[in-house]
Motif scaffolding. Structure first.
Motif, PDB file in Angstrom:
ATOM      1  N   GLU A  87       0.819  -1.215   0.000  1.00 46.78           N
ATOM      2  CA  GLU A  87       0.000   0.000   0.000  1.00 46.78           C
ATOM      3  C   GLU A  87       0.851   1.264   0.000  1.00 46.78           C
ATOM      4  OE1 GLU A  87      -2.564  -0.438   3.374  1.00 46.78           O
ATOM      5  OE2 GLU A  87      -4.055  -1.566   2.214  1.00 46.78           O
ATOM      6  N   ASP A  95      -3.256   5.290  -2.357  1.00 45.14           N
ATOM      7  CA  ASP A  95      -3.613   6.306  -1.370  1.00 45.14           C
ATOM      8  C   ASP A  95      -2.380   7.128  -1.035  1.00 45.14           C
ATOM      9  OD1 ASP A  95      -4.427   7.829   0.761  1.00 45.14           O
ATOM     10  OD2 ASP A  95      -5.223   6.167   1.943  1.00 45.14           O
ATOM     11  N   ALA A  96      -2.373   8.398  -1.415  1.00 45.79           N
ATOM     12  CA  ALA A  96      -1.218   9.269  -1.190  1.00 45.79           C
ATOM     13  C   ALA A  96      -0.882   9.414   0.283  1.00 45.79           C
ATOM     14  CB  ALA A  96      -1.472  10.641  -1.807  1.00 45.79           C
ATOM     15  N   GLU A  97      -1.867   9.245   1.150  1.00 47.14           N
ATOM     16  CA  GLU A  97      -1.638   9.391   2.586  1.00 47.14           C
ATOM     17  C   GLU A  97      -0.739   8.281   3.131  1.00 47.14           C
ATOM     18  OE1 GLU A  97      -2.622  11.874   4.587  1.00 47.14           O
ATOM     19  OE2 GLU A  97      -3.333  12.862   2.764  1.00 47.14           O
ATOM     20  N   LYS A  98      -0.656   7.158   2.422  1.00 45.80           N
ATOM     21  CA  LYS A  98       0.148   6.030   2.881  1.00 45.80           C
ATOM     22  C   LYS A  98       1.572   6.045   2.324  1.00 45.80           C
ATOM     23  CE  LYS A  98      -3.841   3.055   3.634  1.00 45.80           C
ATOM     24  NZ  LYS A  98      -4.513   1.775   3.292  1.00 45.80           N
ATOM     25  N   HIS A  99       1.873   7.014   1.480  1.00 47.75           N
ATOM     26  CA  HIS A  99       3.211   7.121   0.919  1.00 47.75           C
ATOM     27  C   HIS A  99       4.205   7.444   2.029  1.00 47.75           C
ATOM     28  CE1 HIS A  99       6.387   7.935  -1.980  1.00 47.75           C
ATOM     29  NE2 HIS A  99       6.609   9.092  -1.375  1.00 47.75           N
ATOM     30  N   LYS A 100       5.345   6.762   2.011  1.00 44.28           N
ATOM     31  CA  LYS A 100       6.371   6.973   3.033  1.00 44.28           C
ATOM     32  C   LYS A 100       7.539   7.732   2.398  1.00 44.28           C
ATOM     33  CE  LYS A 100       7.090   3.642   5.981  1.00 44.28           C
ATOM     34  NZ  LYS A 100       7.577   2.379   6.602  1.00 44.28           N
ATOM     35  N   GLU A 334      10.985  19.769   1.824  1.00 44.57           N
ATOM     36  CA  GLU A 334       9.783  20.608   1.847  1.00 44.57           C
ATOM     37  C   GLU A 334      10.064  22.026   2.318  1.00 44.57           C
ATOM     38  OE1 GLU A 334       5.255  20.628   3.751  1.00 44.57           O
ATOM     39  OE2 GLU A 334       6.613  18.948   4.100  1.00 44.57           O
TER      40      GLU A 334
END
Length: 396
Positions: A87, A95-100, A334
């Motif tokens: 995932e 799901d972009a929220e699960k990207h590490k 960032e």
């Protein structure tokens, strides 16, 4: 021409290895392939990833009834850790929220240079392919090359000669070096127990301080006749091809052929290997190729880009692993503010494993030149050409 390529990422579903140009009829021993992969995973100072993976080569094509058939060989090496990353690194959008994300590049790794090159806002995709996990696929290809060379009486082995400041204190015979591959406990792949104990102490010190440590491995090719490689074009020299092959491995920062480093600070009379001639004919049973002999092998078996009949000796100088448990200073992708470098589960010392990967690369480079020189669409034809040439130089 013998060619190989690899695909796959560190935490992807699998690694892929493709090798072509081999003659038909080379025996392929699955147990040998898997043992080579097992060797790459061993060594004192390896991290938690090696407790997860159990590498084995799944052959898809090019081998039937235990022998090569002349067509490309395709293999996959499943990553057991994939189940924890499905995932996080899906092929689809996911799901972009699960990207590490790897949010701050690690000094010494490909993170920053790769992110700038490919315009990524974090280094995750760079890390995944730049990781030394990729070398497992090279070892699978190299195992096939070793089996080809072995059919001609040529063997490839490696050992560790230095970890940190601890160095092997004596010369090693090829028999001692080759025996390391059969050990159940590889430890630091050194032929001398006392030297190995000092190397182990260096790893322990790095582990205690949250650091990593590098070293030097040596690859030896035994049983190669003179005449492999050539001086006539820069990109066909055996020494250049070996240097490129070993330097291409992750974390290798220098390559030495023979006693190249010490030779640079020594007079010629102490460096060059004097030549002698034996009047008696050389028999195949004696394991020699010519009546010409050397008292020493400072050249590492190569003169003028050509093998000279002595053992090929190639050393790789491995820098410490870039991922530190006490991270160095870095910058956030960032915010551009100073922070600590990202940490990924990693090793403390991988010098023995790098030696195994270098064996594979050296075997592939040598096998390519052997096929080019002696030719043959089948192992039987190649062996006949090889044997005929050996008879020719024995009679020289």
């Amino acid at each position: 021409m013998l060619r190989f390529s690899t695909a796959g990422e560190s935490h992807g579903e699998s690694l892929v290895a493709l090798i072509s140009g081999l003659p038909a009829g080379v025996p392929v021993d699955q147990e040998f392939l898997d043992h080579e992969l097992w060797r790459r995973q061993q060594g004192y100072g390896r991290g938690g990833r090696m407790r997860i993976e159990r590498d084995t080569a799944h052959i898809l094509s090019g081998v039937r009834h235990g022998k090569t058939i002349g067509s490309p060989i395709a293999m996959t090496l499943a990553n057991r850790d994939w189940k924890n990353w499905e995932e996080i690194l899906p092929v689809g959008e996911g799901d972009a929220e699960k990207h590490k994300a790897v949010a701050s590049p690690r000094p010494g790794h490909a993170d920053l240079a790769g992110a700038l090159k490919y315009d990524f806002k974090d280094a995750r995709y760079i890390l995944e392919r730049a990781s030394a996990r990729e070398s497992a696929a090279r070892v699978a290809c190299g195992a096939i090359a070793k089996l080809l060379l072995r059919a001609l009486g040529v063997e490839v082995a490696s050992h560790v000669v230095r970890v940190g400041s601890a160095e092997l204190s004596r010369e090693a015979s090829f028999a001692e070096i080759a025996a390391i591959a059969q050990r159940e406990d590889v430890l630091l792949a050194c032929v001398d127990p006392e030297s190995e104990a000092r190397m182990k102490a260096e790893v322990d010190q790095a582990l205690r301080t949250g650091d990593t440590i590098g070293g030097v491995f040596e690859v030896v090719v035994h049983g190669l006749p003179p005449g492999v490689g050539t001086h006539v074009n820069w990109d066909e020299r055996l020494d250049g091809l070996l240097a490129q092959a070993v330097m291409s491995l992750q974390a290798v920062k220098a390559v030495e052929l023979g006693r190249g480093v010490t030779a640079a600070q020594s007079p010629g009379s102490k460096v060059h290997d004097a030549i002698a001639y034996e009047a008696e004919p050389v028999s195949e049973d004696a394991g020699k190729f010519t009546r010409f002999s050397r008292e020493h092998n400072n050249a590492g078996g190569i003169e003028g880009g050509i093998s000279n009949g002595e053992d090929l000796v190639v050393r790789g100088y491995l820098k410490p692993i870039s991922t530190l448990r006490r991270p160095l200073a870095s910058v956030s992708f960032e915010t551009r503010e100073t922070t600590k470098a990202a940490y990924e589960r990693s090793d403390v010392c991988v010098v023995p494993a790098a030696g195994v990967a270098a064996e594979a690369m050296v075997a592939l480079a040598v096998a390519r030149l052997v096929i080019e020189k002696f030719g043959g669409d089948s192992l039987r034809e190649l062996h006949r050409n090889f044997s005929s040439y050996c008879e020719q130089i024995r009679a020289f």
